[in-house]
Design a protein around this motif. Structure first.
Motif, mmCIF file in Angstrom:
data_model
loop_
_atom_site.group_PDB
_atom_site.id
_atom_site.type_symbol
_atom_site.label_atom_id
_atom_site.label_comp_id
_atom_site.label_asym_id
_atom_site.label_seq_id
_atom_site.Cartn_x
_atom_site.Cartn_y
_atom_site.Cartn_z
ATOM 1 N N ALA A 193 0.880 -1.116 0.011
ATOM 2 C CA ALA A 193 -0.090 0.150 0.028
ATOM 3 C C ALA A 193 0.925 1.183 -0.029
ATOM 4 O O ALA A 193 1.986 1.153 0.447
ATOM 5 N N GLU A 194 0.320 2.541 -0.325
ATOM 6 C CA GLU A 194 0.939 3.695 -0.349
ATOM 7 C C GLU A 194 0.323 4.677 0.487
ATOM 8 O O GLU A 194 -1.110 4.627 0.495
ATOM 9 N N ASP A 195 0.821 5.272 1.715
ATOM 10 C CA ASP A 195 0.119 6.144 2.325
ATOM 11 C C ASP A 195 1.150 6.969 3.123
ATOM 12 O O ASP A 195 2.342 6.370 3.600
ATOM 13 N N ALA A 196 1.007 8.516 3.094
ATOM 14 C CA ALA A 196 2.167 9.182 3.799
ATOM 15 C C ALA A 196 1.621 9.833 4.845
ATOM 16 O O ALA A 196 2.425 10.912 5.335
ATOM 17 N N ARG A 197 0.795 9.564 5.466
ATOM 18 C CA ARG A 197 0.164 10.232 6.658
ATOM 19 C C ARG A 197 1.008 10.590 7.975
ATOM 20 O O ARG A 197 1.045 11.122 8.795
ATOM 21 N N TYR A 198 1.352 9.073 8.170
ATOM 22 C CA TYR A 198 2.255 9.050 9.412
ATOM 23 C C TYR A 198 3.759 8.631 8.649
ATOM 24 O O TYR A 198 3.820 7.534 8.340
ATOM 25 N N GLY A 199 4.794 9.668 9.133
ATOM 26 C CA GLY A 199 6.020 9.327 8.626
ATOM 27 C C GLY A 199 7.011 8.555 9.505
ATOM 28 O O GLY A 199 8.126 7.870 9.005
#
Length: 327
Positions: free
Chosen positions: A172-178
């Motif tokens: 998956a791709e998600d950038a909200r939490y780095g």
């Protein structure tokens, strides 16, 4: 890649990882409450009246078991600090139920903001929690019950998230939490062992040093406490139940302390003793009787120093023996 954290639970004695699930931690914030080795129990619920997590022996090895169904109050254990960014997290797990989520939590900011990868209701998934919202980022059917132990692994690299387990691979791709902590999540019975987090140890150490340095600079900007007076509290001592007000009209604030005893469970205290004293320690008056089994309260007790009747003088208003009193 270096090891950031690992635990096979062999260092714990067999038995519960447990502190009473009261409001104690919310109100008094003791530094070591619900911390077990590298782990912090990140979620609690007052209706949990016994241990959620237990260390057990299985075929000569220690394992960690989450012991009950709790879909609406998610049990979570976390480790590390909030600086972990790209890392690989692995654990051996043995699901004992399909009725809830169980797996690895990562890039954990707080108990309402994190990623999770694991199993639920006959599928494997990667998900994001954001307050009350549960978003599924990827999922696929999976057979994992009655399969014994298997390896579960999560890889987080930038916005790319990957999970492997029980013969299923998800991306998956998600950038909200780095960045964030890592740990274990289980809303249903499951057993874990051989937990491990790998990442850039040098980068994590540098981030930790920066955080400590920033905290020290901020702390240095606060005024320092200065000791003005010291006196014994004898048998009327209390824990955090203190009010200030000019109750004798001399232009200086006096101190009012409330002592409590617990009724029913530990979260339902009542006042058994009020003590008013000057800042020198001289006792002005007392109402009630001291208890030899003094305990701390897990909430503010019902008393206050204020001008109750608007006459310009400070009174003490309190509840005791099911009556409202003004002194």
């Amino acid at each position: 890649m270096g090891v950031l954290a690992e635990d096979d639970f062999g260092g714990f004695p067999v038995g519960p990882l447990y502190e009473p699930y009261s409001a104690l931690g919310e109100y008094h914030v003791p530094g070591n409450l619900r911390r077990y080795g590298i782990w912090t129990e990140s979620t609690v619920y007052h209706a949990w009246r016994s241990a959620i997590w237990m260390v057990l022996e299985e075929e000569g090895h220690h394992v960690l078991e989450q012991t009950r169904l709790s879909r609406h109050r998610t049990p979570i254990l976390t480790c590390g600090d909030g600086s972990w960014e790209d890392c690989e997290i692995s654990v051996r797990m043995r699901p004992l139920s399909v009725q809830g989520e169980a797996g690895i939590v990562f890039r954990y900011r707080d108990c309402r903001s994190f990623y999770v990868a694991g199993f639920r209701d006959g599928e494997m998934f990667i998900g994001a929690r954001e307050h009350e919202e549960r978003e599924t980022l990827a999922s696929a059917p999976a057979e994992y019950l009655d399969s014994g132990y298997f390896d579960m692994k999560v890889t987080a690299a930038g916005s790319r998230l990957r999970a492997e387990g029980a013969g299923v691979v998800l991306e998956a791709e998600d950038a909200r939490y780095g960045k964030g902590k890592a740990g274990l999540l289980a809303e249903c019975p499951v057993r874990f062992t051989d937990f491990r987090v790998e990442g850039d140890a040098g980068k994590a150490a540098a981030a930790r040093r920066r955080r400590v340095s920033e905290e020290e600079r901020e702390r240095a900007g606060y005024p320092k406490a200065v000791l003005k007076e010291r006196f014994p509290l004898k048998d009327f001592g209390t824990g955090r139940q203190i009010r200030f007000g000019d109750i004798d009209g001399d232009g200086r604030k006096e101190i009012v302390l409330a002592q409590c005893i617990h009724r029913a469970s530990g979260d339902f205290p009542s006042i058994n003793l009020l003590t008013a004293l000057k800042s020198s320690g001289e006792v002005l008056w007392q109402i009630g009787e001291a208890s030899p089994g003094r305990t701390i309260a897990t909430a503010d007790l019902p008393f206050q120093a204020a001008d109750v009747d608007g006459d310009g003088q400070t009174e003490v208003i309190f509840i005791k023996d099911h009556f409202i009193h003004v002194a």
